[in-house]
Design a protein around this motif. Structure first.
Motif, short mmCIF file in Angstrom:
data_model
loop_
_atom_site.label_atom_id
_atom_site.label_comp_id
_atom_site.label_asym_id
_atom_site.label_seq_id
_atom_site.Cartn_x
_atom_site.Cartn_y
_atom_site.Cartn_z
N THR A 1 42.47 85.35 49.49
CA THR A 1 43.02 84.33 48.60
C THR A 1 43.59 83.15 49.39
OG1 THR A 1 45.14 85.46 48.52
CG2 THR A 1 43.56 85.97 46.78
N LYS A 2 43.59 82.01 48.73
CA LYS A 2 44.21 80.81 49.28
C LYS A 2 44.94 80.11 48.15
CE LYS A 2 43.25 76.49 51.73
NZ LYS A 2 42.21 75.67 52.40
N TYR A 3 46.14 79.68 48.44
CA TYR A 3 46.97 79.00 47.45
C TYR A 3 47.45 77.65 47.98
CZ TYR A 3 47.41 83.51 45.05
OH TYR A 3 47.16 84.69 44.39
N ALA A 4 47.60 76.72 47.07
CA ALA A 4 48.30 75.49 47.43
C ALA A 4 49.76 75.82 47.72
CB ALA A 4 48.22 74.49 46.28
N ASP A 5 50.35 75.12 48.67
CA ASP A 5 51.74 75.39 49.03
C ASP A 5 52.67 75.26 47.82
OD1 ASP A 5 51.59 73.85 52.35
OD2 ASP A 5 51.06 75.86 51.65
N SER A 6 52.34 74.35 46.93
CA SER A 6 53.20 74.07 45.79
C SER A 6 53.25 75.22 44.77
CB SER A 6 52.76 72.79 45.09
OG SER A 6 51.43 72.91 44.64
N VAL A 7 52.31 76.15 44.84
CA VAL A 7 52.28 77.23 43.86
C VAL A 7 52.51 78.61 44.48
CG1 VAL A 7 50.70 75.86 42.46
CG2 VAL A 7 49.80 77.71 43.89
N LYS A 8 52.60 78.68 45.78
CA LYS A 8 52.81 79.97 46.45
C LYS A 8 54.07 80.64 45.94
CE LYS A 8 50.39 79.06 50.81
NZ LYS A 8 50.52 78.82 52.27
N GLY A 9 53.95 81.93 45.65
CA GLY A 9 55.08 82.69 45.14
C GLY A 9 55.26 82.59 43.64
N ARG A 10 54.54 81.67 42.98
CA ARG A 10 54.66 81.51 41.53
C ARG A 10 53.35 81.85 40.81
NH1 ARG A 10 55.49 76.60 39.40
NH2 ARG A 10 54.45 75.45 41.09
N PHE A 11 52.24 81.53 41.43
CA PHE A 11 50.93 81.76 40.81
C PHE A 11 50.21 82.90 41.53
CE2 PHE A 11 50.03 77.14 39.20
CZ PHE A 11 51.28 77.12 38.59
N THR A 12 49.43 83.65 40.77
CA THR A 12 48.63 84.73 41.34
C THR A 12 47.22 84.66 40.78
OG1 THR A 12 50.58 86.16 41.51
CG2 THR A 12 48.43 87.21 41.67
N ILE A 13 46.24 84.66 41.67
CA ILE A 13 44.85 84.65 41.26
C ILE A 13 44.28 86.06 41.41
CG2 ILE A 13 43.95 84.02 43.54
CD1 ILE A 13 41.85 82.28 42.05
N SER A 14 43.42 86.43 40.46
CA SER A 14 42.77 87.73 40.53
C SER A 14 41.38 87.61 39.91
CB SER A 14 43.58 88.80 39.81
OG SER A 14 43.74 88.47 38.45
N ARG A 15 40.53 88.57 40.24
CA ARG A 15 39.17 88.54 39.70
C ARG A 15 38.77 89.92 39.25
NH1 ARG A 15 35.40 86.47 44.48
NH2 ARG A 15 33.71 87.11 43.09
N ASP A 16 37.93 89.98 38.24
CA ASP A 16 37.36 91.22 37.74
C ASP A 16 35.86 91.02 37.76
OD1 ASP A 16 36.35 93.34 36.26
OD2 ASP A 16 38.02 93.35 34.85
N ASP A 17 35.22 91.52 38.80
CA ASP A 17 33.79 91.27 38.97
C ASP A 17 32.95 91.99 37.92
OD1 ASP A 17 34.02 91.18 42.60
OD2 ASP A 17 34.22 89.59 41.11
N ALA A 18 33.45 93.11 37.43
CA ALA A 18 32.70 93.84 36.40
C ALA A 18 32.57 93.01 35.13
CB ALA A 18 33.38 95.16 36.11
N LYS A 19 33.57 92.18 34.89
CA LYS A 19 33.58 91.34 33.69
C LYS A 19 33.23 89.89 34.00
CE LYS A 19 37.10 94.09 31.33
NZ LYS A 19 38.44 94.08 30.69
N ASN A 20 32.99 89.58 35.27
CA ASN A 20 32.74 88.19 35.69
C ASN A 20 33.86 87.27 35.23
OD1 ASN A 20 30.37 88.61 37.12
ND2 ASN A 20 29.08 88.36 35.33
N MET A 21 35.09 87.71 35.48
CA MET A 21 36.26 86.95 35.07
C MET A 21 37.14 86.65 36.28
SD MET A 21 36.19 86.58 31.70
CE MET A 21 37.89 86.17 31.34
N VAL A 22 37.83 85.54 36.20
CA VAL A 22 38.88 85.23 37.16
C VAL A 22 40.09 84.75 36.38
CG1 VAL A 22 38.10 82.85 37.56
CG2 VAL A 22 39.45 84.03 39.31
N TYR A 23 41.26 85.12 36.86
CA TYR A 23 42.50 84.85 36.14
C TYR A 23 43.47 84.10 37.06
CZ TYR A 23 40.51 88.65 33.41
OH TYR A 23 39.67 89.44 32.68
N LEU A 24 44.33 83.33 36.43
CA LEU A 24 45.42 82.68 37.16
C LEU A 24 46.70 82.94 36.38
CD1 LEU A 24 46.07 80.89 39.64
CD2 LEU A 24 46.04 78.94 38.07
N GLN A 25 47.54 83.80 36.91
CA GLN A 25 48.85 84.06 36.31
C GLN A 25 49.82 83.03 36.87
OE1 GLN A 25 49.81 86.35 33.91
NE2 GLN A 25 51.74 85.22 33.97
N MET A 26 50.42 82.25 35.98
CA MET A 26 51.31 81.18 36.41
C MET A 26 52.71 81.48 35.88
SD MET A 26 48.86 77.85 35.77
CE MET A 26 48.91 78.01 33.98
#
Length: 115
Positions: free
Chosen positions: A58-83
């Motif tokens: 994973t790579k995050y912009a400095d401005s969102v580190k610690g607040r946003f989390t990215i995840s992916r579910d390849d079985a569903k072809n989905m990617v999520y961003l928890q903010m």
């Protein structure tokens, strides 16, 4: 070809949370190397928020580190961003992006954070 459809944007008060979702479809989704999120605020350039690779790096912009989390579910072809802990400066149109040998973009979803 890859098609990307975002959902989950909206209006939230500062300090609140939102979860963005991106559904990927098409004939070449198995060739996606990295998938993630960019954003563009009015009058500003589009910027990387976060992306995740096929190896789950994973790579995050400095401005969102610690607040946003990215995840992916390849079985569903989905990617999520928890903010979490959203700030007014997070207000922007958020775009899902997938990279194979070219970039693919979704239509974008508006996120507005009020004081």
């Amino acid at each position: 070809q890859v098609q990307l459809v975002e959902s989950g944007g909206g209006l939230v008060q500062a300090g609140g949370s939102l979860r963005l979702s991106c559904a990927a479809s098409g004939s070449t989704t198995e060739n996606i190397n990295t998938i993630g999120w960019y954003r563009q605020a009015p009058g500003k350039q589009r910027e990387l928020v976060a992306h995740i690779s096929i190896l789950n790096a994973t790579k995050y912009a400095d401005s969102v580190k610690g607040r946003f989390t990215i995840s992916r579910d390849d079985a569903k072809n989905m990617v999520y961003l928890q903010m979490n802990s959203l700030k007014p400066e997070d207000t922007a149109v958020y775009y899902c992006n997938a990279f194979t040998v070219v970039d693919y973009w979704g239509q974008g979803t508006q996120v507005t954070v009020s004081l």
